[in-house]
Design a protein around this motif. Structure first.
Motif, PDB file in Angstrom:
ATOM      1  N   VAL A   3      68.930  37.994 -35.496  1.00 23.20           N
ATOM      2  CA  VAL A   3      70.533  36.682 -35.803  1.00 23.20           C
ATOM      3  C   VAL A   3      71.231  37.141 -36.525  1.00 23.20           C
ATOM      4  O   VAL A   3      71.346  37.936 -37.833  1.00 23.20           O
ATOM      5  CB  VAL A   3      69.442  35.795 -36.722  1.00 23.20           C
ATOM      6  CG1 VAL A   3      70.737  34.828 -36.853  1.00 23.20           C
ATOM      7  CG2 VAL A   3      68.093  35.431 -36.268  1.00 23.20           C
ATOM      8  N   PRO A   5      74.245  36.389 -38.621  1.00 24.97           N
ATOM      9  CA  PRO A   5      74.694  35.206 -39.947  1.00 24.97           C
ATOM     10  C   PRO A   5      75.750  34.997 -39.940  1.00 24.97           C
ATOM     11  O   PRO A   5      76.327  33.774 -39.825  1.00 24.97           O
ATOM     12  CB  PRO A   5      74.425  36.427 -41.309  1.00 24.97           C
ATOM     13  CG  PRO A   5      73.269  37.435 -41.225  1.00 24.97           C
ATOM     14  CD  PRO A   5      73.728  37.635 -39.496  1.00 24.97           C
ATOM     15  N   VAL A   8      76.124  31.078 -37.690  1.00 22.55           N
ATOM     16  CA  VAL A   8      75.389  29.905 -38.024  1.00 22.55           C
ATOM     17  C   VAL A   8      76.380  28.790 -37.798  1.00 22.55           C
ATOM     18  O   VAL A   8      77.463  29.293 -38.657  1.00 22.55           O
ATOM     19  CB  VAL A   8      74.555  30.486 -39.045  1.00 22.55           C
ATOM     20  CG1 VAL A   8      73.591  29.184 -39.284  1.00 22.55           C
ATOM     21  CG2 VAL A   8      73.445  31.314 -38.945  1.00 22.55           C
ATOM     22  N   ASN A   9      76.019  28.128 -37.330  1.00 24.93           N
ATOM     23  CA  ASN A   9      76.815  26.621 -37.532  1.00 24.93           C
ATOM     24  C   ASN A   9      76.994  25.969 -38.802  1.00 24.93           C
ATOM     25  O   ASN A   9      75.690  25.613 -38.629  1.00 24.93           O
ATOM     26  CB  ASN A   9      76.539  25.904 -36.065  1.00 24.93           C
ATOM     27  CG  ASN A   9      77.944  25.401 -36.250  1.00 24.93           C
ATOM     28  OD1 ASN A   9      78.942  25.007 -36.978  1.00 24.93           O
ATOM     29  ND2 ASN A   9      77.642  23.859 -35.434  1.00 24.93           N
ATOM     30  N   VAL A  10      76.925  26.492 -39.529  1.00 19.28           N
ATOM     31  CA  VAL A  10      76.995  25.317 -41.229  1.00 19.28           C
ATOM     32  C   VAL A  10      78.715  24.662 -41.577  1.00 19.28           C
ATOM     33  O   VAL A  10      79.319  25.198 -41.488  1.00 19.28           O
ATOM     34  CB  VAL A  10      76.471  25.984 -42.365  1.00 19.28           C
ATOM     35  CG1 VAL A  10      74.938  26.505 -41.613  1.00 19.28           C
ATOM     36  CG2 VAL A  10      77.230  26.938 -42.676  1.00 19.28           C
ATOM     37  N   LEU A  43      73.220  30.892 -46.993  1.00 12.71           N
ATOM     38  CA  LEU A  43      73.200  30.871 -45.609  1.00 12.71           C
ATOM     39  C   LEU A  43      72.287  31.122 -44.962  1.00 12.71           C
ATOM     40  O   LEU A  43      72.182  30.667 -44.651  1.00 12.71           O
ATOM     41  CB  LEU A  43      74.605  32.183 -45.364  1.00 12.71           C
ATOM     42  CG  LEU A  43      75.061  32.501 -43.532  1.00 12.71           C
ATOM     43  CD1 LEU A  43      75.314  31.261 -43.307  1.00 12.71           C
ATOM     44  CD2 LEU A  43      75.886  33.333 -43.749  1.00 12.71           C
ATOM     45  N   ALA A  47      70.860  28.722 -42.663  1.00 12.79           N
ATOM     46  CA  ALA A  47      70.173  28.931 -40.697  1.00 12.79           C
ATOM     47  C   ALA A  47      68.861  28.196 -40.868  1.00 12.79           C
ATOM     48  O   ALA A  47      69.107  27.818 -39.357  1.00 12.79           O
ATOM     49  CB  ALA A  47      70.242  30.384 -40.918  1.00 12.79           C
ATOM     50  N   HIS A  48      68.442  28.290 -41.454  1.00 18.92           N
ATOM     51  CA  HIS A  48      66.935  28.033 -41.366  1.00 18.92           C
ATOM     52  C   HIS A  48      66.513  26.582 -41.443  1.00 18.92           C
ATOM     53  O   HIS A  48      66.580  26.024 -40.092  1.00 18.92           O
ATOM     54  CB  HIS A  48      66.026  28.297 -42.609  1.00 18.92           C
ATOM     55  CG  HIS A  48      64.239  27.446 -42.054  1.00 18.92           C
ATOM     56  ND1 HIS A  48      63.863  28.065 -41.808  1.00 18.92           N
ATOM     57  CD2 HIS A  48      63.599  27.050 -43.658  1.00 18.92           C
ATOM     58  CE1 HIS A  48      62.195  27.553 -41.831  1.00 18.92           C
ATOM     59  NE2 HIS A  48      62.621  26.761 -42.178  1.00 18.92           N
ATOM     60  N   ARG A  50      69.492  24.561 -40.277  1.00 18.36           N
ATOM     61  CA  ARG A  50      70.103  24.108 -39.334  1.00 18.36           C
ATOM     62  C   ARG A  50      69.510  24.309 -38.262  1.00 18.36           C
ATOM     63  O   ARG A  50      69.726  22.978 -36.931  1.00 18.36           O
ATOM     64  CB  ARG A  50      71.740  24.933 -40.007  1.00 18.36           C
ATOM     65  CG  ARG A  50      72.165  23.789 -38.912  1.00 18.36           C
ATOM     66  CD  ARG A  50      73.089  22.367 -39.541  1.00 18.36           C
ATOM     67  NE  ARG A  50      74.732  22.124 -38.159  1.00 18.36           N
ATOM     68  CZ  ARG A  50      74.693  20.686 -39.007  1.00 18.36           C
ATOM     69  NH1 ARG A  50      74.979  20.013 -39.216  1.00 18.36           N
ATOM     70  NH2 ARG A  50      75.755  20.367 -38.535  1.00 18.36           N
ATOM     71  N   ASN A  51      68.940  25.421 -37.461  1.00 26.29           N
ATOM     72  CA  ASN A  51      68.863  25.756 -36.177  1.00 26.29           C
ATOM     73  C   ASN A  51      67.437  25.830 -36.210  1.00 26.29           C
ATOM     74  O   ASN A  51      66.507  25.986 -35.283  1.00 26.29           O
ATOM     75  CB  ASN A  51      69.414  27.026 -35.824  1.00 26.29           C
ATOM     76  CG  ASN A  51      70.863  27.263 -36.301  1.00 26.29           C
ATOM     77  OD1 ASN A  51      71.538  26.498 -35.999  1.00 26.29           O
ATOM     78  ND2 ASN A  51      71.628  28.864 -36.915  1.00 26.29           N
ATOM     79  N   GLN A  53      64.789  28.413 -37.205  1.00 30.96           N
ATOM     80  CA  GLN A  53      64.796  29.604 -36.712  1.00 30.96           C
ATOM     81  C   GLN A  53      63.448  30.219 -37.550  1.00 30.96           C
ATOM     82  O   GLN A  53      63.633  29.715 -39.086  1.00 30.96           O
ATOM     83  CB  GLN A  53      66.141  30.977 -36.685  1.00 30.96           C
ATOM     84  CG  GLN A  53      66.784  30.607 -35.722  1.00 30.96           C
ATOM     85  CD  GLN A  53      68.408  31.004 -35.879  1.00 30.96           C
ATOM     86  OE1 GLN A  53      68.950  31.467 -36.895  1.00 30.96           O
ATOM     87  NE2 GLN A  53      69.365  31.556 -35.238  1.00 30.96           N
ATOM     88  N   LEU A  58      64.759  35.265 -39.051  1.00 31.04           N
ATOM     89  CA  LEU A  58      65.643  35.425 -39.897  1.00 31.04           C
ATOM     90  C   LEU A  58      66.151  36.866 -40.658  1.00 31.04           C
ATOM     91  O   LEU A  58      66.818  36.651 -41.430  1.00 31.04           O
ATOM     92  CB  LEU A  58      65.817  33.775 -41.039  1.00 31.04           C
ATOM     93  CG  LEU A  58      66.366  32.695 -40.076  1.00 31.04           C
ATOM     94  CD1 LEU A  58      65.693  31.641 -40.800  1.00 31.04           C
ATOM     95  CD2 LEU A  58      67.995  32.802 -40.138  1.00 31.04           C
TER      96      LEU A  58
END
Length: 254
Positions: A3, A5, A8-10, A43, A47-48, A50-51, A53, A58
């Motif tokens: 992945v 980092p 990642v869309n945040v 981040l 990422a966890h 939001r997505n 994953q 990760l």
């Protein structure tokens, strides 16, 4: 699967907020060194959330061990959950609003048919019941602790003290027929077949539906965090995840 980092869309404001809280937390603990700095840990956690994953993906993307990734994410979630507004704080802050909107949503979980307490007959799937309060513009204000999916909305609202809190504050609240018998300041549409309602009752129900539709925006905001669309963790952790997302969402919208 690795992945990246940086992809990642945040929300940048959410990232800055969480990184700041983590730095403060590390100073309080007296932490000197970690595999990831506060910004990277923030981040990782976002990422966890939001997505949705997995930890292994990760961990590979951030160059750390899976156990370390789990520990860093859990720490961030606990920190965020502790900052989530209480129902009393939310009602007090919303006391000057014309009204609020209340609705429940089901967060799907990976449970088998035998787990009846988590099965929602309304949605025909297993999940956790979360009550949501939105303002007149459809903005998310509060999300409740998670209850088993078999709990009906009106019972959940009573257990969380939502109805009594709104009544004490004198705040009108729009809700759907799932809150029948709630009382207090909860406003419901007229019951019955459409063709059996009077013209005036139909007009009231149309107006009521338009107001209530705004709460779907708040629920959509909550579920835009993909982890909450299909939870595969212990049900005891779900409340903290919801509260963490609530905190981040409120912080990034101010």
């Amino acid at each position: 699967m690795f992945v990246d980092p940086s992809g990642v869309n945040v929300f940048s404001s959410a990232l800055r907020f969480l990184a700041g809280r983590l730095r403060e937390h590390r100073r309080t603990l007296g932490t000197r060194w970690r595999r990831l700095n506060a910004g990277r840990q923030a981040l990782l956690a976002l990422a966890h959330l939001r997505n949705g994953q997995p930890y292994a993906q990760l961990a590979a993307g951030f160059g750390i061990g899976t156990t370390t990734a789990y520990r860093y994410i859990a720490e961030a979630v606990e920190l965020l959950a502790a900052l989530a507004p209480t129902l009393a704080e939310t009602v007090r802050a919303a006391s000057m609003k014309a009204y609020l909107i209340l609705d429940g949503t089901l967060l799907p979980i990976d449970r088998i048919a035998a787990d009846r307490p988590f099965y929602s007959g309304k949605h025909r799937k297993h999940g956790m019941n979360v009550q949501v309060i939105a303002d007149p513009k459809g903005r998310l204000l509060w999300a409740s602790p998670a209850l088993a999916g078999a709990v009906h909305d009106v019972r959940a609202a009573r257990e969380h003290g939502v109805i009594d809190a709104l009544a004490r504050a004198g705040i009108n609240c729009w809700a759907d027929k799932g809150y029948q018998g709630a009382g207090g300041t909860v406003r419901l549409p007229y019951r019955g077949r459409w063709d059996s309602l009077s013209a005036g009752q139909q007009a009231v129900n149309r107006s009521h539906a338009k107001v209530r539709a705004l709460v779907e925006q708040a629920i959509a905001t909550l579920k835009s965090w993909r982890l909450l669309r299909k939870l595969r963790c212990s049900t005891t952790r779900i409340t903290r995840l919801v509260q963490a997302v609530l905190t981040i969402q409120l912080a990034s919208s101010t």
